[in-house]
Motif scaffolding. Structure first.
Motif, PDB file in Angstrom:
ATOM      1  N   SER A   1     -23.512 -32.100  66.613  1.00 28.73           N
ATOM      2  CA  SER A   1     -22.512 -31.496  67.491  1.00 28.73           C
ATOM      3  C   SER A   1     -21.599 -30.501  66.785  1.00 28.73           C
ATOM      4  N   TYR A   2     -21.409 -30.678  65.494  1.00 29.15           N
ATOM      5  CA  TYR A   2     -20.471 -29.847  64.726  1.00 29.15           C
ATOM      6  C   TYR A   2     -21.141 -29.377  63.437  1.00 29.15           C
ATOM      7  N   LYS A   3     -20.649 -28.253  62.920  1.00 26.04           N
ATOM      8  CA  LYS A   3     -21.129 -27.791  61.625  1.00 26.04           C
ATOM      9  C   LYS A   3     -20.547 -28.712  60.556  1.00 26.04           C
ATOM     10  N   VAL A   4     -21.385 -29.126  59.625  1.00 28.37           N
ATOM     11  CA  VAL A   4     -20.936 -29.963  58.519  1.00 28.37           C
ATOM     12  C   VAL A   4     -21.410 -29.338  57.212  1.00 28.37           C
ATOM     13  N   LYS A   5     -20.743 -29.690  56.131  1.00 28.36           N
ATOM     14  CA  LYS A   5     -21.113 -29.174  54.828  1.00 28.36           C
ATOM     15  C   LYS A   5     -20.992 -30.308  53.813  1.00 28.36           C
ATOM     16  N   PHE A   6     -22.064 -30.559  53.072  1.00 26.10           N
ATOM     17  CA  PHE A   6     -22.088 -31.581  52.033  1.00 26.10           C
ATOM     18  C   PHE A   6     -22.231 -30.915  50.679  1.00 26.10           C
ATOM     19  N   THR A   7     -21.813 -31.620  49.651  1.00 29.02           N
ATOM     20  CA  THR A   7     -22.070 -31.191  48.286  1.00 29.02           C
ATOM     21  C   THR A   7     -22.215 -32.432  47.425  1.00 29.02           C
ATOM     22  N   TYR A   8     -22.705 -32.259  46.219  1.00 27.01           N
ATOM     23  CA  TYR A   8     -22.835 -33.368  45.279  1.00 27.01           C
ATOM     24  C   TYR A   8     -22.736 -32.834  43.867  1.00 27.01           C
ATOM     25  N   TYR A   9     -22.486 -33.735  42.938  1.00 24.71           N
ATOM     26  CA  TYR A   9     -22.412 -33.389  41.526  1.00 24.71           C
ATOM     27  C   TYR A   9     -23.333 -34.321  40.748  1.00 24.71           C
ATOM     28  N   SER A  10     -23.955 -33.792  39.715  1.00 29.25           N
ATOM     29  CA  SER A  10     -24.834 -34.607  38.876  1.00 29.25           C
ATOM     30  C   SER A  10     -23.994 -35.391  37.873  1.00 29.25           C
ATOM     31  N   ALA A  11     -24.596 -36.412  37.285  1.00 28.76           N
ATOM     32  CA  ALA A  11     -23.901 -37.232  36.287  1.00 28.76           C
ATOM     33  C   ALA A  11     -23.469 -36.381  35.091  1.00 28.76           C
ATOM     34  N   ASP A  12     -24.249 -35.360  34.745  1.00 31.19           N
ATOM     35  CA  ASP A  12     -23.871 -34.499  33.624  1.00 31.19           C
ATOM     36  C   ASP A  12     -22.574 -33.754  33.903  1.00 31.19           C
ATOM     37  N   VAL A  13     -22.399 -33.304  35.128  1.00 39.52           N
ATOM     38  CA  VAL A  13     -21.167 -32.608  35.496  1.00 39.52           C
ATOM     39  C   VAL A  13     -19.993 -33.574  35.445  1.00 39.52           C
ATOM     40  N   LEU A  14     -20.203 -34.801  35.888  1.00 42.38           N
ATOM     41  CA  LEU A  14     -19.126 -35.783  35.911  1.00 42.38           C
ATOM     42  C   LEU A  14     -18.574 -36.047  34.518  1.00 42.38           C
ATOM     43  N   LYS A  15     -19.427 -36.038  33.516  1.00 44.92           N
ATOM     44  CA  LYS A  15     -18.988 -36.306  32.147  1.00 44.92           C
ATOM     45  C   LYS A  15     -17.970 -35.283  31.679  1.00 44.92           C
ATOM     46  N   THR A  16     -18.061 -34.051  32.159  1.00 44.47           N
ATOM     47  CA  THR A  16     -17.119 -33.017  31.727  1.00 44.47           C
ATOM     48  C   THR A  16     -15.713 -33.277  32.256  1.00 44.47           C
ATOM     49  N   TYR A  17     -15.592 -34.144  33.273  1.00 44.16           N
ATOM     50  CA  TYR A  17     -14.285 -34.490  33.816  1.00 44.16           C
ATOM     51  C   TYR A  17     -13.712 -35.752  33.188  1.00 44.16           C
ATOM     52  N   GLY A  18     -14.365 -36.261  32.149  1.00 38.61           N
ATOM     53  CA  GLY A  18     -13.805 -37.373  31.405  1.00 38.61           C
ATOM     54  C   GLY A  18     -14.193 -38.750  31.900  1.00 38.61           C
ATOM     55  N   ASN A  19     -15.054 -38.828  32.909  1.00 35.46           N
ATOM     56  CA  ASN A  19     -15.454 -40.129  33.430  1.00 35.46           C
ATOM     57  C   ASN A  19     -16.791 -39.956  34.132  1.00 35.46           C
ATOM     58  N   ASP A  20     -17.817 -40.650  33.662  1.00 32.34           N
ATOM     59  CA  ASP A  20     -19.137 -40.500  34.274  1.00 32.34           C
ATOM     60  C   ASP A  20     -19.489 -41.664  35.194  1.00 32.34           C
ATOM     61  N   ASN A  21     -18.493 -42.462  35.584  1.00 29.90           N
ATOM     62  CA  ASN A  21     -18.723 -43.563  36.520  1.00 29.90           C
ATOM     63  C   ASN A  21     -18.693 -43.000  37.935  1.00 29.90           C
ATOM     64  N   VAL A  22     -19.840 -43.000  38.603  1.00 26.92           N
ATOM     65  CA  VAL A  22     -19.955 -42.380  39.922  1.00 26.92           C
ATOM     66  C   VAL A  22     -19.031 -43.060  40.941  1.00 26.92           C
ATOM     67  N   TYR A  23     -18.792 -44.354  40.790  1.00 28.99           N
ATOM     68  CA  TYR A  23     -17.918 -45.062  41.732  1.00 28.99           C
ATOM     69  C   TYR A  23     -16.463 -44.651  41.544  1.00 28.99           C
ATOM     70  N   ASP A  24     -16.060 -44.396  40.303  1.00 26.99           N
ATOM     71  CA  ASP A  24     -14.714 -43.878  40.059  1.00 26.99           C
ATOM     72  C   ASP A  24     -14.567 -42.497  40.676  1.00 26.99           C
ATOM     73  N   LEU A  25     -15.600 -41.670  40.546  1.00 25.81           N
ATOM     74  CA  LEU A  25     -15.543 -40.321  41.112  1.00 25.81           C
ATOM     75  C   LEU A  25     -15.469 -40.375  42.630  1.00 25.81           C
ATOM     76  N   GLU A  26     -16.274 -41.238  43.250  1.00 27.89           N
ATOM     77  CA  GLU A  26     -16.237 -41.372  44.706  1.00 27.89           C
ATOM     78  C   GLU A  26     -14.842 -41.801  45.165  1.00 27.89           C
ATOM     79  N   SER A  27     -14.257 -42.757  44.461  1.00 30.71           N
ATOM     80  CA  SER A  27     -12.919 -43.220  44.797  1.00 30.71           C
ATOM     81  C   SER A  27     -11.906 -42.085  44.656  1.00 30.71           C
ATOM     82  N   PHE A  28     -12.052 -41.271  43.596  1.00 27.37           N
ATOM     83  CA  PHE A  28     -11.173 -40.132  43.386  1.00 27.37           C
ATOM     84  C   PHE A  28     -11.239 -39.166  44.568  1.00 27.37           C
ATOM     85  N   PHE A  29     -12.465 -38.803  44.995  1.00 26.04           N
ATOM     86  CA  PHE A  29     -12.618 -37.864  46.103  1.00 26.04           C
ATOM     87  C   PHE A  29     -12.103 -38.436  47.420  1.00 26.04           C
TER      88      PHE A  29
END
Length: 91
Positions: free
Chosen positions: A22-50
């Motif tokens: 019904s509506y336009k949507v837009k998704f994105t994702y980041y790889s584990a390698d990208v997450l490491k550059t932000y100081g934390n590679d725990n995907v669950y921590d990143l999800e909680s952050f977002f």
């Protein structure tokens, strides 16, 4: 694959797939390698952050994702990142 499954309904989350019909949507994702550059590679921590940042910016959790996700533990590394939510705005 998970995000594609949301659009097709294969993920089992019919709320998202019906919303996307019904509506336009837009998704994105980041790889584990990208997450490491932000100081934390725990995907669950990143999800909680977002999710927490989305709640603070928009006043609610994203459509069909009404939970805060994983709670950060006291020993978790803080994420040194910010979200540019304008990226997700549709013309």
């Amino acid at each position: 694959m998970r995000l594609r499954g949301h659009l097709t309904g294969q993920s089992g989350n019919l709320g998202i797939s019906n919303y996307a019909k019904s509506y336009k949507v837009k998704f994105t994702y980041y790889s584990a390698d990208v997450l490491k550059t932000y100081g934390n590679d725990n995907v669950y921590d990143l999800e909680s952050f977002f999710l927490t940042d989305f709640l603070e910016q928009h006043g609610s959790y994203p459509i069909c994702n009404g939970q805060a996700g994983h709670q950060l533990s006291n020993d978790s590394k803080a994420l040194s990142a910010s979200v540019d939510w304008t990226f997700f705005e549709l013309p």
